[in-house]
Design a protein around this motif. Sequence first.
Motif, PDB file in Angstrom:
ATOM      1  N   THR A   1     -17.765   1.383   2.332  1.00  0.00           N
ATOM      2  CA  THR A   1     -16.923   1.552   3.519  1.00  0.00           C
ATOM      3  C   THR A   1     -16.079   0.303   3.754  1.00  0.00           C
ATOM      4  O   THR A   1     -16.306  -0.740   3.127  1.00  0.00           O
ATOM      5  N   ALA A   2     -15.110   0.436   4.649  1.00  0.00           N
ATOM      6  CA  ALA A   2     -14.287  -0.723   5.024  1.00  0.00           C
ATOM      7  C   ALA A   2     -15.149  -1.720   5.800  1.00  0.00           C
ATOM      8  O   ALA A   2     -16.132  -1.328   6.448  1.00  0.00           O
ATOM      9  N   PRO A   3     -14.808  -3.015   5.765  1.00  0.00           N
ATOM     10  CA  PRO A   3     -15.554  -3.989   6.573  1.00  0.00           C
ATOM     11  C   PRO A   3     -15.591  -3.556   8.042  1.00  0.00           C
ATOM     12  O   PRO A   3     -14.539  -3.285   8.638  1.00  0.00           O
TER      13      PRO A   3
ATOM     14  N   TRP B   1     -10.443   2.202   4.932  1.00  0.00           N
ATOM     15  CA  TRP B   1      -9.584   1.556   3.953  1.00  0.00           C
ATOM     16  C   TRP B   1      -8.147   2.063   4.052  1.00  0.00           C
ATOM     17  O   TRP B   1      -7.918   3.197   4.489  1.00  0.00           O
TER      18      TRP B   1
ATOM     19  N   LEU C   1      -6.421   0.980  -1.093  1.00  0.00           N
ATOM     20  CA  LEU C   1      -7.783   0.534  -1.418  1.00  0.00           C
ATOM     21  C   LEU C   1      -8.695   1.732  -1.704  1.00  0.00           C
ATOM     22  O   LEU C   1      -9.556   1.679  -2.595  1.00  0.00           O
TER      23      LEU C   1
ATOM     24  N   ASP D   1     -13.657  -6.246  -5.241  1.00  0.00           N
ATOM     25  CA  ASP D   1     -14.897  -5.950  -4.543  1.00  0.00           C
ATOM     26  C   ASP D   1     -15.339  -4.511  -4.845  1.00  0.00           C
ATOM     27  O   ASP D   1     -16.538  -4.238  -5.000  1.00  0.00           O
TER      28      ASP D   1
ATOM     29  N   GLU E   1     -19.934  -2.964   2.409  1.00  0.00           N
ATOM     30  CA  GLU E   1     -18.551  -3.112   2.858  1.00  0.00           C
ATOM     31  C   GLU E   1     -17.703  -3.585   1.681  1.00  0.00           C
ATOM     32  O   GLU E   1     -18.100  -4.478   0.935  1.00  0.00           O
ATOM     33  N   VAL E   2     -16.547  -2.951   1.523  1.00  0.00           N
ATOM     34  CA  VAL E   2     -15.654  -3.247   0.400  1.00  0.00           C
ATOM     35  C   VAL E   2     -14.294  -3.648   0.965  1.00  0.00           C
ATOM     36  O   VAL E   2     -13.679  -2.887   1.717  1.00  0.00           O
ATOM     37  N   ALA E   3     -13.842  -4.858   0.585  1.00  0.00           N
ATOM     38  CA  ALA E   3     -12.629  -5.403   1.197  1.00  0.00           C
ATOM     39  C   ALA E   3     -11.452  -5.519   0.240  1.00  0.00           C
ATOM     40  O   ALA E   3     -10.331  -5.799   0.669  1.00  0.00           O
ATOM     41  N   SER E   4     -11.689  -5.323  -1.064  1.00  0.00           N
ATOM     42  CA  SER E   4     -10.597  -5.508  -2.025  1.00  0.00           C
ATOM     43  C   SER E   4     -10.885  -4.696  -3.276  1.00  0.00           C
ATOM     44  O   SER E   4     -12.004  -4.193  -3.464  1.00  0.00           O
TER      45      SER E   4
END
Length: 347
Positions: free
Chosen positions: A118-120, A171, A175, A143, A137-140
């Motif tokens: 999921t998004a941060p 996201w 992303l 990542d 959490e995935v930011a990039s």
Amino acid sequence: MSPLVMNAPPATFHVADLWRGTWMGPSIVRRGGATLHYVGPAPSALPADVIPIPGVLLPGFCDHHTHLQLLPADARTQLLAGGLSRVIDLGGDPDTLAVLAEPDPFGVAVEFAGAFLTAPGGYPSDRAWAPAGSVREVASADDAELAVAEQGAAGASRIKVALHGDAGPTWSDDLLADVVAEARAAGLPVVAHVEGVGQAERAIAAGVDVLSHTPFSEVLPEALVARAVAQGQRWVSTLAIHDPVENAAERAAALANLRAFRTAGGEVLYGSDLGNGEQPLGVHRDELVALAEAGLDETAVLRALVGGFGRGRWKKRLTWMPERPGAIAELTGAVSVAVGDLEDVGA
Ligand SMILES: [Zn+2]
């Protein structure tokens, strides 16, 4: 594995009826290893080496949306008596699930997605029910590659992503595309939780393989449903998570969407979101009844339970019923049996 499962002797059985996409009538089946093979219609005079067994057989049933970490420790065994041969876990701590999913001949077979990507700050990082380690959490894009690799290393067979527009950030489309591409590169299908207006459209545009719930935040336009069907997207039903009184609007939207999806030829997978709220440990009557309400007939419901348009799985575990069900709700009378235990079935 138990010796019985691995080393069950070859044997030939007679059953009064058997479902393999359609009811076959009195049939002969042959056991080789842990697989049951369909031989053909039963002759009027049975050869002496054929073992008659009571009841009827179907492929193993699967709940395509569960959360094992939220269930009692002995749930895997109990789920067999509740008619399930296999469950798909769609969100939990990957290291815990790797242990929970170890092969067990006395428990339901388990496949899992690992953590929610999921998004941060995104759903379900804010939820009390989410166990430690169950949210990544995935930011990039970099990542994303790492997060997918982490789930794969734990043994995940699919990747779960969360797109909940009404509970924290999600996201960007870019992303999301990166996450889907990383899962593809790892050979893992993507299952999306979509919630909030517009999120189903984003998941469909991104080419997500499976929606973990029938979309319920809005009634989708016909063209969007057709697009999902055209790209082979599958939807897990989870209709009964919506209380008919408290969540009447969501339930109505989900029913309308699933009806449209079915009409357009979409493939529905039975799923209850087991672990979420109070539910029986097994095939859930309320989900069956809701599927019928969405227009699925017995054949369609059975296909949703065995997964896929095919004839289902006849390996290791099967579904046994004392007789052919007279109504869809009677499928709650199913039990899972090991192919190696067929001699004792119904005893
Ligand atoms: Zn869930």
